[in-house]
Scaffold this motif. Structure first.
Motif, PDB file in Angstrom:
ATOM      1  N   THR A 104       0.811  -1.218   0.000  1.00 57.71           N
ATOM      2  CA  THR A 104       0.000   0.000   0.000  1.00 57.71           C
ATOM      3  C   THR A 104       0.848   1.272   0.000  1.00 57.71           C
ATOM      4  OG1 THR A 104      -0.194  -0.147   2.400  1.00 57.71           O
ATOM      5  CG2 THR A 104      -1.986  -1.110   1.099  1.00 57.71           C
ATOM      6  N   LYS A 105       2.163   1.123  -0.067  1.00 53.86           N
ATOM      7  CA  LYS A 105       3.098   2.264  -0.168  1.00 53.86           C
ATOM      8  C   LYS A 105       2.941   3.269   0.977  1.00 53.86           C
ATOM      9  CE  LYS A 105       4.427   0.528  -4.078  1.00 53.86           C
ATOM     10  NZ  LYS A 105       5.201  -0.653  -3.932  1.00 53.86           N
ATOM     11  N   LYS A 106       2.839   2.761   2.181  1.00 54.11           N
ATOM     12  CA  LYS A 106       2.743   3.603   3.378  1.00 54.11           C
ATOM     13  C   LYS A 106       4.153   3.931   3.879  1.00 54.11           C
ATOM     14  CE  LYS A 106      -1.791   3.032   4.349  1.00 54.11           C
ATOM     15  NZ  LYS A 106      -2.758   3.682   5.141  1.00 54.11           N
ATOM     16  N   ALA A 107       4.223   4.853   4.838  1.00 51.59           N
ATOM     17  CA  ALA A 107       5.485   5.147   5.522  1.00 51.59           C
ATOM     18  C   ALA A 107       5.781   3.998   6.484  1.00 51.59           C
ATOM     19  CB  ALA A 107       5.375   6.463   6.278  1.00 51.59           C
ATOM     20  N   GLY A 115       1.971   5.618   8.541  1.00 53.68           N
ATOM     21  CA  GLY A 115       2.445   4.252   8.400  1.00 53.68           C
ATOM     22  C   GLY A 115       1.303   3.316   8.642  1.00 53.68           C
ATOM     23  N   LYS A 116       1.540   2.199   8.478  1.00 51.18           N
ATOM     24  CA  LYS A 116       2.632   1.277   8.621  1.00 51.18           C
ATOM     25  C   LYS A 116       2.686   0.335   7.437  1.00 51.18           C
ATOM     26  CE  LYS A 116      -0.579  -0.891  11.666  1.00 51.18           C
ATOM     27  NZ  LYS A 116      -1.557  -0.071  12.253  1.00 51.18           N
ATOM     28  N   HIS A 117       3.865  -0.199   7.187  1.00 52.26           N
ATOM     29  CA  HIS A 117       3.993  -1.215   6.147  1.00 52.26           C
ATOM     30  C   HIS A 117       3.254  -2.473   6.602  1.00 52.26           C
ATOM     31  CE1 HIS A 117       8.257   0.471   5.138  1.00 52.26           C
ATOM     32  NE2 HIS A 117       7.309   1.267   4.699  1.00 52.26           N
ATOM     33  N   HIS A 118       2.754  -3.254   5.674  1.00 52.27           N
ATOM     34  CA  HIS A 118       2.138  -4.532   6.049  1.00 52.27           C
ATOM     35  C   HIS A 118       3.170  -5.447   6.702  1.00 52.27           C
ATOM     36  CE1 HIS A 118      -1.536  -4.383   3.118  1.00 52.27           C
ATOM     37  NE2 HIS A 118      -1.471  -3.333   3.909  1.00 52.27           N
ATOM     38  N   GLY A 119       4.438  -5.260   6.373  1.00 55.56           N
ATOM     39  CA  GLY A 119       5.490  -6.108   6.927  1.00 55.56           C
ATOM     40  C   GLY A 119       6.063  -5.634   8.240  1.00 55.56           C
ATOM     41  N   ASP A 120       5.600  -4.507   8.768  1.00 53.14           N
ATOM     42  CA  ASP A 120       6.099  -4.001  10.051  1.00 53.14           C
ATOM     43  C   ASP A 120       5.548  -4.850  11.190  1.00 53.14           C
ATOM     44  OD1 ASP A 120       7.414  -1.942   8.777  1.00 53.14           O
ATOM     45  OD2 ASP A 120       5.930  -0.412   9.275  1.00 53.14           O
ATOM     46  N   LEU A 121       6.451  -5.372  12.000  1.00 54.58           N
ATOM     47  CA  LEU A 121       6.080  -6.215  13.138  1.00 54.58           C
ATOM     48  C   LEU A 121       6.811  -5.727  14.381  1.00 54.58           C
ATOM     49  CD1 LEU A 121       6.382  -9.653  11.289  1.00 54.58           C
ATOM     50  CD2 LEU A 121       4.268  -8.439  11.871  1.00 54.58           C
ATOM     51  N   PRO A 122       6.364  -6.113  15.566  1.00 51.25           N
ATOM     52  CA  PRO A 122       7.047  -5.698  16.797  1.00 51.25           C
ATOM     53  C   PRO A 122       8.454  -6.284  16.902  1.00 51.25           C
ATOM     54  CG  PRO A 122       4.862  -6.564  17.282  1.00 51.25           C
ATOM     55  CD  PRO A 122       5.147  -6.875  15.845  1.00 51.25           C
ATOM     56  N   ASN A 123       9.309  -5.576  17.653  1.00 53.65           N
ATOM     57  CA  ASN A 123      10.660  -6.067  17.911  1.00 53.65           C
ATOM     58  C   ASN A 123      10.618  -7.386  18.676  1.00 53.65           C
ATOM     59  OD1 ASN A 123      12.094  -3.861  16.802  1.00 53.65           O
ATOM     60  ND2 ASN A 123      11.766  -2.671  18.663  1.00 53.65           N
ATOM     61  N   LEU A 124      11.680  -8.153  18.486  1.00 55.41           N
ATOM     62  CA  LEU A 124      11.866  -9.390  19.243  1.00 55.41           C
ATOM     63  C   LEU A 124      12.902  -9.144  20.328  1.00 55.41           C
ATOM     64  CD1 LEU A 124      12.182 -11.981  16.322  1.00 55.41           C
ATOM     65  CD2 LEU A 124      10.129 -11.363  17.615  1.00 55.41           C
ATOM     66  N   TYR A 125      12.685  -9.693  21.499  1.00 53.07           N
ATOM     67  CA  TYR A 125      13.684  -9.621  22.559  1.00 53.07           C
ATOM     68  C   TYR A 125      14.347 -10.987  22.688  1.00 53.07           C
ATOM     69  CZ  TYR A 125      16.143  -9.205  26.886  1.00 53.07           C
ATOM     70  OH  TYR A 125      17.149  -9.215  27.827  1.00 53.07           O
ATOM     71  N   VAL A 126      15.621 -11.039  22.316  1.00 56.81           N
ATOM     72  CA  VAL A 126      16.394 -12.278  22.377  1.00 56.81           C
ATOM     73  C   VAL A 126      17.099 -12.333  23.730  1.00 56.81           C
ATOM     74  CG1 VAL A 126      18.255 -13.606  21.306  1.00 56.81           C
ATOM     75  CG2 VAL A 126      16.698 -12.248  19.868  1.00 56.81           C
ATOM     76  N   SER A 127      16.922 -13.433  24.441  1.00 57.19           N
ATOM     77  CA  SER A 127      17.507 -13.585  25.779  1.00 57.19           C
ATOM     78  C   SER A 127      19.023 -13.799  25.700  1.00 57.19           C
ATOM     79  CB  SER A 127      16.832 -14.740  26.519  1.00 57.19           C
ATOM     80  OG  SER A 127      17.103 -15.949  25.849  1.00 57.19           O
ATOM     81  N   GLN A 128      19.659 -13.800  26.851  1.00 56.52           N
ATOM     82  CA  GLN A 128      21.117 -13.941  26.927  1.00 56.52           C
ATOM     83  C   GLN A 128      21.617 -15.252  26.319  1.00 56.52           C
ATOM     84  OE1 GLN A 128      23.525 -11.688  27.849  1.00 56.52           O
ATOM     85  NE2 GLN A 128      21.785 -10.294  27.825  1.00 56.52           N
TER      86      GLN A 128
END
Length: 184
Positions: A104-107, A115-128
């Motif tokens: 959809t050519k969003k920001a 925004g948002k892109h269809h592919g924008d997803l939340p960050n992942l938190y990788v453990s130690q």
């Protein structure tokens, strides 16, 4: 008068089910069926050295896409996570995956006003220990079907976290793991 009305209501309530059936009888109510599973897809992710990182699955639901994953061998900390526009993951830089999936050519950005892109997803938190397990529900226009356009799609883990507003990539840094989205 009130007692007569109450007794009439009680009698009707008790006999209503019998009155609702005709003489031949009606078939018993249909058993509740589990709704059919939605369209599904998966991506097997690898890092720049070709080592397995894990699997991400996608399941279409009535209200969006359920995205689940279990990844390992990643650097600890916050990492941007996106669906990209091309189904190619050529190491080491994974640039063949193109930009974020954005029909959809969003920001860019979950917090961007335009925004948002269809592919924008939340960050992942990788453990130690380098692992992350997640369940994300995407309601931003992404569908399983849309990921299978003429050039396919991929899923990407980036080196840094997404700031959720900088266009076009959220200042997410390099691409450290990639997987082509395939029908499952």
């Amino acid at each position: 008068m009130k007692i007569r009305a109450l007794l009439t209501a009680a009698a009707l309530t008790a006999t209503l089910p019998a009155l609702a059936q005709d003489a031949a009888g009606t078939p018993p109510p249909a058993e509740k069926k589990t709704p059919p599973k939605g369209q599904t897809a998966k991506a097997l992710l690898k890092d720049a050295q070709g080592k397995d990182v894990g699997e991400v699955t996608f399941e279409q639901t009535k209200n969006g896409v359920l995205i689940k994953g279990k990844l390992s061998n990643l650097p600890p900390g916050q990492h941007a996570f996106h669906v990209h526009e091309v189904g190619k993951c050529e190491a080491p830089g994974f640039t063949t995956a193109g930009g974020h999936f954005n029909p959809t050519k969003k920001a860019h950005g979950l917090l961007a006003p335009k925004g948002k892109h269809h592919g924008d997803l939340p960050n992942l938190y990788v453990s130690q220990d380098g692992t992350v397990q997640f369940d994300i529900f995407s309601q931003n226009g992404l569908t399983v079907k849309s990921m299978f356009d003429k050039d396919g799609s991929s899923v990407m883990v980036h080196a840094k976290e997404d700031d959720y507003h900088s266009d076009p990539t959220g200042d997410a840094g390099g691409r450290i793991a990639c997987g082509v989205v395939e029908k499952s």
